[in-house]
Design an enzyme around this catalytic site. Structure first.
Site, short mmCIF file in Angstrom:
data_model
loop_
_atom_site.label_atom_id
_atom_site.label_comp_id
_atom_site.label_asym_id
_atom_site.label_seq_id
_atom_site.Cartn_x
_atom_site.Cartn_y
_atom_site.Cartn_z
N ILE A 123 1.38 3.83 -5.25
CA ILE A 123 0.51 3.24 -6.27
C ILE A 123 -0.64 2.50 -5.60
CG2 ILE A 123 0.39 1.48 -8.08
CD1 ILE A 123 3.32 2.22 -8.76
N ARG A 153 6.31 -5.94 -10.26
CA ARG A 153 7.43 -6.59 -10.92
C ARG A 153 7.11 -8.07 -11.06
NH1 ARG A 153 8.97 -2.31 -12.42
NH2 ARG A 153 11.07 -1.40 -12.26
N HIS A 177 4.06 -4.49 -20.21
CA HIS A 177 4.70 -3.57 -19.26
C HIS A 177 4.48 -2.12 -19.69
CE1 HIS A 177 8.14 -3.37 -16.08
NE2 HIS A 177 7.33 -2.34 -15.97
N GLU A 226 11.34 -10.60 -18.61
CA GLU A 226 10.92 -9.71 -19.69
C GLU A 226 12.04 -9.53 -20.72
OE1 GLU A 226 9.42 -6.07 -18.01
OE2 GLU A 226 7.85 -7.13 -16.89
N ARG A 277 4.44 -4.03 4.88
CA ARG A 277 5.46 -4.31 5.90
C ARG A 277 5.00 -3.87 7.28
NH1 ARG A 277 10.62 -1.67 3.00
NH2 ARG A 277 8.96 -0.21 2.44
N ILE A 337 0.94 -5.41 -11.34
CA ILE A 337 1.47 -4.25 -12.05
C ILE A 337 2.77 -3.78 -11.39
CG2 ILE A 337 -0.62 -3.37 -13.15
CD1 ILE A 337 0.57 -2.16 -9.70
N LEU A 384 0.84 -1.20 0.00
CA LEU A 384 0.00 0.00 0.00
C LEU A 384 0.87 1.25 0.00
CD1 LEU A 384 -3.10 0.35 -0.03
CD2 LEU A 384 -2.96 0.91 2.39
N GLY A 385 1.73 1.36 -1.01
CA GLY A 385 2.54 2.55 -1.19
C GLY A 385 1.79 3.57 -2.03
#
Length: 315
Positions: free
Chosen positions: A156, A233, A280, A262, A176, A231, A153-154
């Site tokens: 983005i 990595r 991506h 990728e 975290r 969305i 929950l940063g």
């Protein structure tokens, strides 16, 4: 005399043109190793890179005047941080410059998977639609009232949560640490979040702690009606376990913008009707790209002026 900077992978043309106005720009490199360094690279004070580009101790040591590693995007997982720390080299990234763009795209992927938008288009194009009375696709749950679990929950993740709330979804998250200032339900384990959620959204940073965090156990907990959206990595998801879960009906569907290797995407994954796959592009909104470029230029200006970086990465 212009300061020298080294471009590892090629940067966007608009950015490169502005860089060349102020700096002596070397590169791009053909691959990430000291033997790929262009002539004059030893003078480089800055390395311009992206998170997935391998910037290991060998490459760092081959650049004796390096003072800053500037990442174009938000990721920095390819940098060997202890090697940078030992040399006192700073790291910067795009912070939340592309967060809105990625959050918008994440919601689009969630809709595409849960509402089967891609499958519906293929259904129509194949001539299978016979009108609204018969031959229609099976019904699927809507988003209203469903539970969205956000892993990370940063900047983005918070934007995704705000947009999902507009769909009348219930929001939970695993981080975290809890964010008590936010009105969402916290789960102290990823497994617990997956057991609760109808849709699991992956928006974590790439790190050793998050590598393959989404494994077979988490997918089983998400369940046969669940959807996974990634969305962040590709390494956050065990791709083999995900493919098996999609093939076996362990989960209902997945929508992915990122992959483990990728630009390689497994043929088994591409063959699945219940997988929505994009290359991506979540941060590809023009506004996000301009914001990233402006922030990178501002970080370079601050570095060469001896001022604090605008978006430093803790190392």
């Amino acid at each position: 005399m212009k300061p020298t900077i080294l471009m590892a992978p090629r940067m966007p043309a608009r950015l490169l043109a502005r860089l060349e106005e102020r700096y002596e720009v070397l590169g791009p490199m053909t691959h990430s190793a000291p033997d790929a360094l262009p002539a004059g690279a030893a003078a480089a004070r800055v390395l311009l890179t992206i998170g997935s580009w391998k910037t290991d101790a060998a490459l760092i040591e081959a650049l004796p005047n390096l003072g800053l590693i500037a990442c174009y995007g938000t990721g920095n997982e390819g940098i060997e941080r202890p090697a940078a720390r030992a040399r006192g080299i700073l790291i910067s990234n795009a912070a939340d410059a592309n967060a809105t763009s990625v959050a918008e795209f994440a919601v689009g992927l969630m809709l595409a998977s849960a509402r089967q938008i891609g499958a519906a288009e293929r259904f129509l194009r194949a001539g299978r639609w016979q009108g609204n009375g018969v031959g229609r696709m099976a019904h699927v749950p809507g988003l209203a009232g469903r539970k969205l679990g956000i892993f990370g929950l940063g900047a983005i993740g918070q934007r995704i949560a705000a947009r999902a709330a507009a769909f009348d979804m219930t929001i939970g998250y695993h981080n975290r640490s809890p964010r008590p200032e936010l009105p969402y339900q916290y789960y102290d384990s990823l497994l617990g979040l997956a057991e609760w959620a109808d849709i699991l959204m992956v928006s974590v940073r790439a790190s050793s702690e998050t590598r393959h965090a989404i494994d077979a156990g988490v997918l089983r907990a998400l369940g046969p009606q669940g959807h996974l959206v990634n969305i962040s990595r590709g390494i956050a998801v065990n791709e083999t376990a995900l493919i098996e879960a999609l093939e076996n009906g362990t989960i209902a569907g997945a929508a992915l913008d990122v992959y483990e290797q990728e630009p390689l995407v497994p043929d088994r994954l591409k063959a699945l009707e219940n997988a929505v796959l994009t290359p991506h592009i979540a941060a590809n909104a023009e506004s996000a790209q301009i914001a990233q470029q402006e922030l990178l230029l501002a970080n370079l200006e601050a570095f060469f002026a001896g001022r604090p970086l605008l978006s430093p990465v803790a190392i």
